[in-house]
Design an enzyme around this catalytic site. Structure first.
Site, PDB file in Angstrom:
ATOM      1  N   CYS A  85       0.774  -1.239  -0.085  1.00 21.34           N
ATOM      2  CA  CYS A  85      -0.065   0.142  -0.218  1.00 21.34           C
ATOM      3  C   CYS A  85       0.898   1.237   0.071  1.00 21.34           C
ATOM      4  O   CYS A  85       2.023   1.304   0.239  1.00 21.34           O
ATOM      5  CB  CYS A  85      -0.986  -0.045   1.162  1.00 21.34           C
ATOM      6  SG  CYS A  85      -1.932  -1.318   1.429  1.00 21.34           S
TER       7      CYS A  85
ATOM      8  N   ARG B 293       4.681   0.175  -6.608  1.00 19.62           N
ATOM      9  CA  ARG B 293       4.451  -0.711  -5.554  1.00 19.62           C
ATOM     10  C   ARG B 293       3.520  -1.614  -5.785  1.00 19.62           C
ATOM     11  O   ARG B 293       3.394  -2.698  -4.871  1.00 19.62           O
ATOM     12  CB  ARG B 293       4.331   0.125  -4.175  1.00 19.62           C
ATOM     13  CG  ARG B 293       5.401   0.836  -4.001  1.00 19.62           C
ATOM     14  CD  ARG B 293       4.895   2.021  -2.801  1.00 19.62           C
ATOM     15  NE  ARG B 293       4.930   1.436  -1.697  1.00 19.62           N
ATOM     16  CZ  ARG B 293       5.513   1.105  -0.609  1.00 19.62           C
ATOM     17  NH1 ARG B 293       6.994   1.650  -0.826  1.00 19.62           N
ATOM     18  NH2 ARG B 293       5.270   0.669   0.589  1.00 19.62           N
TER      19      ARG B 293
ATOM     20  N   TRP C 107      -3.451  -2.580  -1.598  1.00 22.49           N
ATOM     21  CA  TRP C 107      -2.834  -3.771  -1.936  1.00 22.49           C
ATOM     22  C   TRP C 107      -3.491  -4.501  -0.961  1.00 22.49           C
ATOM     23  O   TRP C 107      -3.140  -4.660   0.086  1.00 22.49           O
ATOM     24  CB  TRP C 107      -1.435  -3.960  -2.050  1.00 22.49           C
ATOM     25  CG  TRP C 107      -0.768  -5.329  -2.191  1.00 22.49           C
ATOM     26  CD1 TRP C 107      -0.833  -6.334  -1.472  1.00 22.49           C
ATOM     27  CD2 TRP C 107      -0.393  -5.558  -3.507  1.00 22.49           C
ATOM     28  NE1 TRP C 107      -0.149  -7.489  -1.923  1.00 22.49           N
ATOM     29  CE2 TRP C 107       0.090  -7.026  -3.130  1.00 22.49           C
ATOM     30  CE3 TRP C 107       0.000  -5.037  -4.584  1.00 22.49           C
ATOM     31  CZ2 TRP C 107       0.762  -7.986  -4.209  1.00 22.49           C
ATOM     32  CZ3 TRP C 107       0.947  -5.655  -5.779  1.00 22.49           C
ATOM     33  CH2 TRP C 107       0.966  -7.094  -5.634  1.00 22.49           C
TER      34      TRP C 107
ATOM     35  N   ASN D 196      -1.322   2.176   6.509  1.00 19.14           N
ATOM     36  CA  ASN D 196      -0.406   1.139   5.894  1.00 19.14           C
ATOM     37  C   ASN D 196      -0.042   0.112   7.022  1.00 19.14           C
ATOM     38  O   ASN D 196       0.222   0.733   8.058  1.00 19.14           O
ATOM     39  CB  ASN D 196       0.996   1.500   5.025  1.00 19.14           C
ATOM     40  CG  ASN D 196       0.728   2.178   3.841  1.00 19.14           C
ATOM     41  OD1 ASN D 196      -0.491   1.923   3.403  1.00 19.14           O
ATOM     42  ND2 ASN D 196       1.678   2.663   3.315  1.00 19.14           N
ATOM     43  N   GLY D 197       0.215  -1.222   6.746  1.00 15.92           N
ATOM     44  CA  GLY D 197       0.645  -2.119   7.896  1.00 15.92           C
ATOM     45  C   GLY D 197      -0.651  -2.884   8.153  1.00 15.92           C
ATOM     46  O   GLY D 197      -1.711  -2.963   7.423  1.00 15.92           O
TER      47      GLY D 197
ATOM     48  N   GLU E 244      16.769 -23.777  -6.713  1.00 17.55           N
ATOM     49  CA  GLU E 244      16.440 -22.479  -6.601  1.00 17.55           C
ATOM     50  C   GLU E 244      17.635 -21.634  -6.834  1.00 17.55           C
ATOM     51  O   GLU E 244      17.834 -20.685  -7.628  1.00 17.55           O
ATOM     52  CB  GLU E 244      15.493 -21.980  -5.657  1.00 17.55           C
ATOM     53  CG  GLU E 244      15.213 -20.406  -5.379  1.00 17.55           C
ATOM     54  CD  GLU E 244      14.509 -19.919  -6.645  1.00 17.55           C
ATOM     55  OE1 GLU E 244      14.247 -20.580  -7.631  1.00 17.55           O
ATOM     56  OE2 GLU E 244      14.312 -18.713  -6.550  1.00 17.55           O
TER      57      GLU E 244
ATOM     58  N   LYS F 249      18.615 -18.959  -9.884  1.00 21.22           N
ATOM     59  CA  LYS F 249      18.880 -17.543  -9.816  1.00 21.22           C
ATOM     60  C   LYS F 249      19.968 -17.049 -10.302  1.00 21.22           C
ATOM     61  O   LYS F 249      20.464 -16.204 -11.184  1.00 21.22           O
ATOM     62  CB  LYS F 249      19.057 -17.056  -8.370  1.00 21.22           C
ATOM     63  CG  LYS F 249      17.988 -17.010  -7.319  1.00 21.22           C
ATOM     64  CD  LYS F 249      17.141 -15.888  -7.587  1.00 21.22           C
ATOM     65  CE  LYS F 249      15.718 -16.459  -8.914  1.00 21.22           C
ATOM     66  NZ  LYS F 249      14.561 -16.955  -8.757  1.00 21.22           N
TER      67      LYS F 249
ATOM     68  N   HIS G   3      25.650 -40.752  -9.158  1.00 24.56           N
ATOM     69  CA  HIS G   3      24.921 -41.488 -10.106  1.00 24.56           C
ATOM     70  C   HIS G   3      25.266 -41.118 -11.459  1.00 24.56           C
ATOM     71  O   HIS G   3      24.243 -41.078 -12.336  1.00 24.56           O
ATOM     72  CB  HIS G   3      23.459 -41.694  -9.848  1.00 24.56           C
ATOM     73  CG  HIS G   3      23.470 -42.151  -8.577  1.00 24.56           C
ATOM     74  ND1 HIS G   3      23.554 -43.693  -8.446  1.00 24.56           N
ATOM     75  CD2 HIS G   3      22.994 -42.147  -7.231  1.00 24.56           C
ATOM     76  CE1 HIS G   3      23.445 -44.204  -7.178  1.00 24.56           C
ATOM     77  NE2 HIS G   3      23.070 -43.325  -6.522  1.00 24.56           N
TER      78      HIS G   3
ATOM     79  N   LYS H  53       8.879 -10.906 -16.881  1.00 23.01           N
ATOM     80  CA  LYS H  53       8.401 -11.228 -15.220  1.00 23.01           C
ATOM     81  C   LYS H  53       6.988 -11.961 -15.227  1.00 23.01           C
ATOM     82  O   LYS H  53       6.771 -12.766 -14.044  1.00 23.01           O
ATOM     83  CB  LYS H  53       8.208  -9.693 -14.751  1.00 23.01           C
ATOM     84  CG  LYS H  53       7.791  -9.760 -13.127  1.00 23.01           C
ATOM     85  CD  LYS H  53       8.833 -10.060 -12.286  1.00 23.01           C
ATOM     86  CE  LYS H  53       8.597 -10.245 -10.969  1.00 23.01           C
ATOM     87  NZ  LYS H  53       9.510 -11.299 -10.255  1.00 23.01           N
TER      88      LYS H  53
END
Ligand code: F6R
Length: 602
Positions: free
Chosen positions: A2, A27, A75, A99-100, A478, A482, A501, A597
């Protein structure tokens, strides 16, 4: 997530708010709103979706003369993205943006409802404005009512409040969520980050946690726990993109550093001291469920792989993971007692969405774990649990992976708790570990500097093997992904026990092995796998709390009683390792070649 903006002064307020909110678009948000008080009249507007919708709604409105104003991009965290849930939230004569998360909002709401207060939204924020008006009934001043309100709030917040009870003043408070104040002459601006006020204000004061106060014509009154406080401003930076990056070189770097705080958001209201709560799920959600199938792509798939260990170990429920693009064409056998979970940062990945539609056609119950409310995957699913990571701008996913994995861990415990497959003692141990995660994700300067120095030794060679066992195997996958994505070097993730193996044939001094060697899980096993590689002269970079004599390079992590704590700490190491190598190679970290993205094609 937010965004907050505010303005006190003579300029046209609607344009200032809209322009400021536009600067917060990066954001991510799903609704927006504003409230302006001028000449004792309140004007307020809200709209879901893009800011252009709010612009349309306000096109016939203009403010003139002195006034106070607040705005917000939301958000969704509590409640769907609807106009009623959008900020500013209103009481009888006051408006608030926030916010929060207010942790004790349910208790506060209940006691206000008992006094006859009517709530119109599902948000925690609305509680603030009603609480304020309730306090105002007995307080000596608006400011006293505001401070009494703050005293009753628990959680993290940044908030602005305006009221017809004082049409000259914005009341503000910061406790755990960012907020700053900008100054230019007599104009005073508020915002949750620099970008909205760049080009408007020239000086800035970054509020500290615990600070609150009020702003009226050209003057800011600041307080903290010790009372009234002096402050000095600093010159505001003028580069907007730089400001969006909060001083980091890349969005990816910022997002790696943010992981510690966003994980607290992910856990907020879900991980309590002694139990797990998932408001998103009905009490009987798992009643007829005997198995779980998860479909996802890329990083989200790695998060799913990690969770399979947790679901089987903690929830005692069979769990199969499939790459969405493979699942679609394999003519899978689907049974209605299987819960179909999709994981997606964007919620728009075509293969994952199609897999979900197939499962729905087969009559399966569906749950999505997603970062974007109202995305196609969320809308298509029976239920969704949002990861609350905030928008992720770096193409290489970092905080999305962390928060997905956290949600899945929470879910595995929730099932364990509901189906009683874990004891209270085990649940407590898991919760204790979870509550430790935000701390273990904090990036230390020493670690980052070490990885920066080390990275120069890993710019060549004929490939990387990231190896690990158990949950550290998906983390190895992962870590390799990256590195591949942003360095363009060849990297593979492998289960450490599988090296002998076949892949061990590649071992020589130019083969870099990144060994994930947690002390809390199968340490002796992975140690022997790494010794086998070392004996073939592979270059070993060991990540472990335990010093390892055969390592060519050693990155020491902290000892922990719980593998997931080690998991998340090692995750940060692999992310920064990839970042530093990519930077040395001169690559575009945030927008690596050939990648997008959101992958909305098959
Ligand atoms: C890697 C990365 C991708 C995504 C994949 C799925 O850093 O970001 O592998 O994880 O394209 O995307 P979502 O999670 O949006 O479905």
């Amino acid at each position: 997530m937010c965004g907050i903006v505010g303005y006190v002064g003579f300029k046209e307020k609607k344009e200032i708010l809209l322009d400021s909110l536009q600067e917060l678009e990066y954001r991510g948000y799903d609704s927006a709103g504003m409230a302006v008080i001028q000449d004792d009249t309140i004007h307020h507007f809200k709209a879901i979706g893009k800011l252009s919708n709010l612009k349309d709604k306000t096109k016939d409105y203009q403010s003139q003369g002195f006034g106070i104003s607040i705005g917000h991009t939301r958000w969704a965290t509590h409640g769907k993205p609807t106009e009623l849930n959008a900020h500013p939230h209103l009481g009888d004569y006051s408006y608030v943006v926030h916010n929060g998360i207010i942790e004790n909002y349910q208790a506060l709401k209940k006691s206000l409802q008992a006094k006859g207060v009517k709530f119109v939204s599902q948000t925690d924020t609305e509680t603030i404005v009603h609480l304020f008006e309730d306090e105002h009934k007995t307080a000596d001043s608006v400011f006293e009512a505001f401070t009494q309100t703050l005293d009753k709030l628990k959680g993290a917040y940044a908030t602005l409040l305006i009221s017809k009870a004082d049409t000259q003043t914005i009341y503000f408070a910061k406790h755990g969520s960012p907020m700053l104040v900008g100054f230019e002459g007599d104009d005073i601006y508020f915002a949750s980050s620099d970008t909205p006020i760049i080009g408007k204000a020239t000086a800035v004061y970054y509020l500290e946690d615990g600070e609150y106060g009020y702003a009226s014509k050209g003057k800011l009154h600041l307080f903290d726990a010790h009372g009234k406080k002096d402050f000095s401003t600093q010159v505001l930076c003028t580069d907007k993109v730089l400001a969006q990056k909060d001083g980091y070189r890349f969005f990816m770097e910022k997002e790696i550093y943010e992981q510690s705080t966003v994980m607290s958001d992910t856990m907020m209201g879900r991980v309590l001291d002694h139990s797990i709560v998932l408001d998103e799920l009905d009490a009987d959600f798992f009643q007829d469920i005997k198995a779980i199938k998860i479909c996802a792509c890329g990083t989200s798939y790695h998060s799913a792989l990690t969770s399979a260990y947790l679901f089987e170990r903690l929830s005692k429920i069979r769990c199969d993971i499939e790459i969405a693009s493979e699942f679609r064409y394999k003519e899978p056998l689907l049974t209605p007692d299987t819960l179909f979970i999709t994981i997606s940062q964007s919620g728009e990945t075509a293969d994952t969405l199609e897999a979900l539609k197939m499962a729905k056609r087969a009559g399966l119950k569906s749950l999505s774990i997603c970062n974007v409310d109202n995305s196609s995957i969320v809308r298509e699913s029976d239920t969704a649990i949002l990861t609350r990571a905030g928008i992720e701008k770096g193409v290489a996913s970092t905080k999305a992976f962390a928060t997905q994995t956290m949600v899945l861990w929470i879910l595995s415990l929730y099932i364990g708790q509901t189906k009683k497959t874990i004891t209270q003692e085990i649940l407590q141990k898991e919760i204790d570990a979870m509550l430790h995660i935000p701390k273990s994700l904090q990036v230390s300067d020493v670690l980052h500097e070490k990885l920066h120095r080390l990275s120069k030794r890993y710019l060549h060679g004929h490939g990387f093997f990231f190896i690990g066992r158990d949950i550290f195997y998906p983390l190895a996958l992962e870590g390799a992904l990256k590195l591949k994505e942003i360095s363009y070097l060849h990297a593979e993730g492998y289960p450490a026990g599988e090296m002998k193996h076949g892949p061990i044939a590649l071992a020589d001094s130019e083969l870099f092995t990144i060994a994930l060697m947690p002390k809390s899980m199968h340490y002796e096993k992975i140690k022997s796998n790494v010794e086998e590689l070392s004996a073939r002269d592979a270059t070993i970079c060991a990540i472990s709390p335990e010093p390892f004599a055969l390592a060519d390079d050693f990155i020491q992590t902290k000892y922990s009683f719980h593998p997931m704590v080690e998991f998340f700490e090692m995750m940060v190491v692999t992310q920064l390792f990839a970042l530093e190598i990519a930077v040395r190679l001169g690559n575009d970290v945030d927008m690596p070649r050939n990648l997008a993205k959101s992958v909305t094609v098959e």
